[in-house]
Design a protein around this motif. Structure first.
Motif, PDB file in Angstrom:
ATOM      1  N   ILE A 101       0.839  -1.193   0.000  1.00 40.05           N
ATOM      2  CA  ILE A 101       0.000   0.000   0.000  1.00 40.05           C
ATOM      3  C   ILE A 101       0.877   1.247   0.000  1.00 40.05           C
ATOM      4  CG2 ILE A 101      -1.891  -1.158   1.214  1.00 40.05           C
ATOM      5  CD1 ILE A 101      -0.917   0.200   3.791  1.00 40.05           C
ATOM      6  N   PRO A 102       0.324   2.416  -0.408  1.00 37.33           N
ATOM      7  CA  PRO A 102       1.087   3.664  -0.279  1.00 37.33           C
ATOM      8  C   PRO A 102       1.216   4.058   1.186  1.00 37.33           C
ATOM      9  CG  PRO A 102      -1.147   4.113  -1.027  1.00 37.33           C
ATOM     10  CD  PRO A 102      -0.991   2.623  -1.040  1.00 37.33           C
ATOM     11  N   TYR A 105       1.965  -3.953   4.023  1.00 40.34           N
ATOM     12  CA  TYR A 105       3.009  -2.982   4.382  1.00 40.34           C
ATOM     13  C   TYR A 105       3.337  -2.069   3.201  1.00 40.34           C
ATOM     14  CZ  TYR A 105       6.567  -5.679   1.837  1.00 40.34           C
ATOM     15  OH  TYR A 105       7.290  -6.311   0.859  1.00 40.34           O
ATOM     16  N   THR A 106       4.102  -1.033   3.504  1.00 42.49           N
ATOM     17  CA  THR A 106       4.569  -0.085   2.480  1.00 42.49           C
ATOM     18  C   THR A 106       6.024  -0.393   2.149  1.00 42.49           C
ATOM     19  OG1 THR A 106       3.113   1.643   3.346  1.00 42.49           O
ATOM     20  CG2 THR A 106       4.905   2.334   1.910  1.00 42.49           C
ATOM     21  N   PRO A 107       6.336  -0.852   0.944  1.00 42.89           N
ATOM     22  CA  PRO A 107       7.735  -1.154   0.598  1.00 42.89           C
ATOM     23  C   PRO A 107       8.562   0.129   0.478  1.00 42.89           C
ATOM     24  CG  PRO A 107       6.327  -1.391  -1.332  1.00 42.89           C
ATOM     25  CD  PRO A 107       5.414  -1.127  -0.173  1.00 42.89           C
ATOM     26  N   GLU A 108       9.790   0.063   0.917  1.00 40.35           N
ATOM     27  CA  GLU A 108      10.670   1.236   0.883  1.00 40.35           C
ATOM     28  C   GLU A 108      11.581   1.257  -0.336  1.00 40.35           C
ATOM     29  OE1 GLU A 108      10.469   3.719   2.917  1.00 40.35           O
ATOM     30  OE2 GLU A 108       8.996   2.828   4.276  1.00 40.35           O
ATOM     31  N   LEU A 132       9.075  -4.292  -5.345  1.00 36.80           N
ATOM     32  CA  LEU A 132       7.749  -4.087  -4.762  1.00 36.80           C
ATOM     33  C   LEU A 132       7.437  -2.594  -4.642  1.00 36.80           C
ATOM     34  CD1 LEU A 132       7.390  -6.819  -1.997  1.00 36.80           C
ATOM     35  CD2 LEU A 132       6.323  -6.725  -4.244  1.00 36.80           C
ATOM     36  N   LYS A 133       8.436  -1.777  -4.392  1.00 37.81           N
ATOM     37  CA  LYS A 133       8.242  -0.323  -4.386  1.00 37.81           C
ATOM     38  C   LYS A 133       7.868   0.141  -5.791  1.00 37.81           C
ATOM     39  CE  LYS A 133       8.570   3.948  -2.831  1.00 37.81           C
ATOM     40  NZ  LYS A 133       7.594   4.507  -1.857  1.00 37.81           N
ATOM     41  N   LYS A 147       4.306   1.960  -6.954  1.00 40.02           N
ATOM     42  CA  LYS A 147       4.277   3.218  -7.716  1.00 40.02           C
ATOM     43  C   LYS A 147       3.540   3.031  -9.035  1.00 40.02           C
ATOM     44  CE  LYS A 147       5.763   6.591  -6.880  1.00 40.02           C
ATOM     45  NZ  LYS A 147       5.136   7.719  -6.161  1.00 40.02           N
ATOM     46  N   LEU A 148       3.684   1.851  -9.624  1.00 41.65           N
ATOM     47  CA  LEU A 148       2.957   1.561 -10.861  1.00 41.65           C
ATOM     48  C   LEU A 148       1.450   1.565 -10.603  1.00 41.65           C
ATOM     49  CD1 LEU A 148       3.211   0.751 -13.860  1.00 41.65           C
ATOM     50  CD2 LEU A 148       3.219  -1.631 -13.118  1.00 41.65           C
TER      51      LEU A 148
END
Length: 611
Positions: free
Chosen positions: A300-301, A335-338, A342-343, A347-348
């Motif tokens: 998630i963002p 979770y939010t990837p950093e 997955l980040k 974003k995509l």
């Protein structure tokens, strides 16, 4: 929470009910506009005590679906996006396009994939036909088995022909199970089966059948090559993106299976001021509680804005993970990837949410929206007769300092963009950055054309800016077309540089993105946003194109010995930098003013040391 009529207007959960109610009714200042509006309408409330927070989340989702409260996050799927339905609840399952999910069929075992863009779904179903010998006729099975001879598709290997009676339901369902794997993006098993069947047919010298399997395998390989691949992600992942504009919020979910994006869903909700934490929680509880397949990982963002009186978001995520894990039958991580792939995937998803919002704004809402509704509202606000506003024009100036000063003009007819009427302007008299002077030149050149030369005047010009810009445009229109009947209004932006309202010639400004916008405000805001975004896109695209050409031209002066005079001579001879790049050494040397040394330097610049 209920209003005076007993209608449920809000459903919420609280670990400490006393604290939540005190924040609403304790007499303090409520900072969030939506909460303040909701509290003002509350006349009564009920509550249910449950055993755990995951249980509370699930109950909240069910109550929201049941009552559709005004002040909750409500998901609305865009009816313009169809689904694929696979009727696993039937003895001989069918695969077809569906514009809605039949809850009764889904409960009985039917699977739904999507929603898809219409064009994407066409190619997806075409790919299914190329890879699998699926029944495509309207015969009802098993009732119609043996009543008619198989069709041509059976003879050319395009249909398994269950209607012949030679194929039992278990064999047919085995193929259907592969189609399910196809939609889940699990291609390796399908490819293995096709390759094995092809080799077995070849060993039996049945080369016609072997060619059919080879073609199917090739069709599958083509699909795999055309999909974006996240090589390092081997597990199943859902990525959620969120984008808000024009009084609405778009939520886009991408499905990653075995490293490939295989599906997506798009939903919209009214209002664009809800905290991101509330949007994400509302979406996941409502979407996944509806029986949708839940993957082990959901990205998630980052929820930058949280309600002051909201429960800790990390605790909420833990409860969500527990609830979804119980529904899925396996552990679920949110979770939010950093960093990493997955980040990039998250974003995509966000970029996709933005694109879906742009599409929705440009067409004036959902698939069934009336594009002329905004025009009728504008007529009412401008005091114009019904049907007067039809052709709307807007202009935008774009430049890079004093270079590449240009403008774009977009035209909306009947509330929809009329791209054949768009026009571009490159400044002829303005040589320095001056938006007012540039706008005056553009309008002067535009108003020189009218119905007599096939370019009718607009009924309304929407000015990109506030009262100052509107007054400047009004002076030009009054001077050059005083009796044209052209109406004028300005499009106002907020501090986030997003369309927020409309201003008229007398200075009256109407704010459209307030805390509780009416349906009319949302329709009008969506239309103004579409015009403002489209004219900006059109103008800046042209400016970048001009800048690119200019930069390409000046590239020639990076070559040793080539200055402005020789650059102009080369461009006069060849017409473009690309033509110079493709020219032979002899052709470059033949240009007047270009020496053999210059020609060698130019050729080496474009071709290196290959000669």
């Amino acid at each position: 929470m209920k209003d005076t009529s007993g209608t449920v207007i809000y459903v919420g959960k609280a670990k400490k009910l006393r604290n939540r109610l005190r924040s609403y009714f304790g007499g303090g200042t409520i900072t969030h506009p939506k909460v303040a509006a909701m509290v003002a309408h509350v006349a009564d409330f009920e509550y249910v005590v449950v055993g755990s927070e995951p249980e509370a989340l699930l109950l909240e989702a069910n109550l929201i679906k049941r009552y559709m409260p005004q002040y909750n996050i409500l998901l609305r799927d865009d009816k313009g996006y169809p689904y694929v339905c696979i009727t696993l609840n039937e003895e001989y399952p069918r695969v077809f396009k569906s514009f809605r999910i039949d809850k009764k069929a889904q409960k009985a075992g039917a699977l739904y994939f999507g929603p898809y863009m219409s064009a994407d779904l066409y190619y997806t179903l075409k790919s299914i036909e190329d890879i699998f010998p699926l029944k495509r006729c309207n015969r009802r099975l098993p009732q119609d088995i043996g009543k008619e001879r198989p069709c041509l598709n059976a003879h050319i290997g395009k249909c398994m022909a269950p209607c012949s009676g030679n194929i039992d339901s278990s064999m047919y369902r085995k193929m259907i199970s592969q189609i399910v794997l196809f939609f889940e993006g699990k291609y390796d098993g399908i490819a293995k089966d096709l390759k094995q069947s092809m080799e077995e047919a070849s060993e039996k010298l049945d080369f016609e059948k072997a060619v059919i399997y080879r073609d199917r395998l090739q069709a599958l390989d083509n699909i795999k090559q055309n999909q974006r691949v996240f090589m390092g992600v081997t597990r199943d992942v859902d990525a959620i993106g969120v984008w808000s504009d024009a009084g609405e919020t778009a939520i886009r979910k991408l499905e990653l299976r075995e490293g490939r994006i295989v599906g997506s869903s798009t939903y919209f909700m009214s209002g664009d001021r809800s905290p991101l934490s509330e949007v994400l929680t509302g979406f996941m509880t409502q979407y996944y509680a509806g029986g949708t397949k839940i993957p082990p990982t959901i990205v998630i963002p980052h929820p930058e804005v949280l309600d002051e009186d909201d429960i800790d978001f990390d605790v909420t995520l833990q409860a969500l993970e527990e609830m979804l894990g119980e529904l899925a039958g396996h552990k679920v991580k949110i979770y939010t990837p950093e960093r990493g792939e997955l980040k990039d995937l998250q974003k995509l998803a966000e970029n996709n949410a933005r694109e879906m919002m742009v599409r929705r704004i440009l067409r004036g809402g959902g698939a069934d929206a009336d594009p002329k509704a905004a025009l009728r509202f504008l007529e009412e606000l401008l005091g114009a007769p019904e049907g007067y506003v039809n052709r709307v024009e807007s202009f935008d100036i774009s430049n890079l300092g004093n270079d590449d000063i240009c403008a774009g003009m977009v035209v909306f007819k009947g509330g929809k963009p009329d791209k054949s009427s768009y026009r571009l302007f490159k400044m002829k008299t303005v040589t320095e950055q001056d938006d007012f002077a540039s706008m005056r030149e553009v309008l002067t050149r535009r108003l020189c054309h009218d119905k007599s030369d096939g370019f009718e005047y607009p009924s309304l010009i929407l000015v990109d800016g506030g009262h100052g810009q509107l007054s400047a445009v009004a002076s030009v229109v009054d001077e050059l077309a005083p009796n044209s009947g052209i109406l004028l209004a300005g499009m106002v932006k907020n501090r986030k540089h997003r369309t927020s309202g409309i201003v008229f010639r007398d200075g009256t400004t109407i704010k459209l993105d307030g805390d509780n916008p009416s349906d009319r405000d949302i329709v009008l805001l969506r239309f103004l946003t579409s015009v403002q975004n489209e004219v900006h896109r059109f103008a800046i695209t042209y400016q970048r194109k001009l800048a690119g050409k200019r930069n390409m031209r000046y590239r020639l002066e990076n070559i040793h010995g080539i200055g402005p005079a020789k650059r102009r001579a080369l461009l006069k001879e060849f017409g473009s930098v690309k033509a110079i790049e493709e020219a032979t050494l002899e052709a470059v040397a033949s240009v007047k003013g270009i020496s053999d040394t210059d020609a060698n330097a130019i050729y080496k610049y474009f071709h290196g040391e290959e000669e």
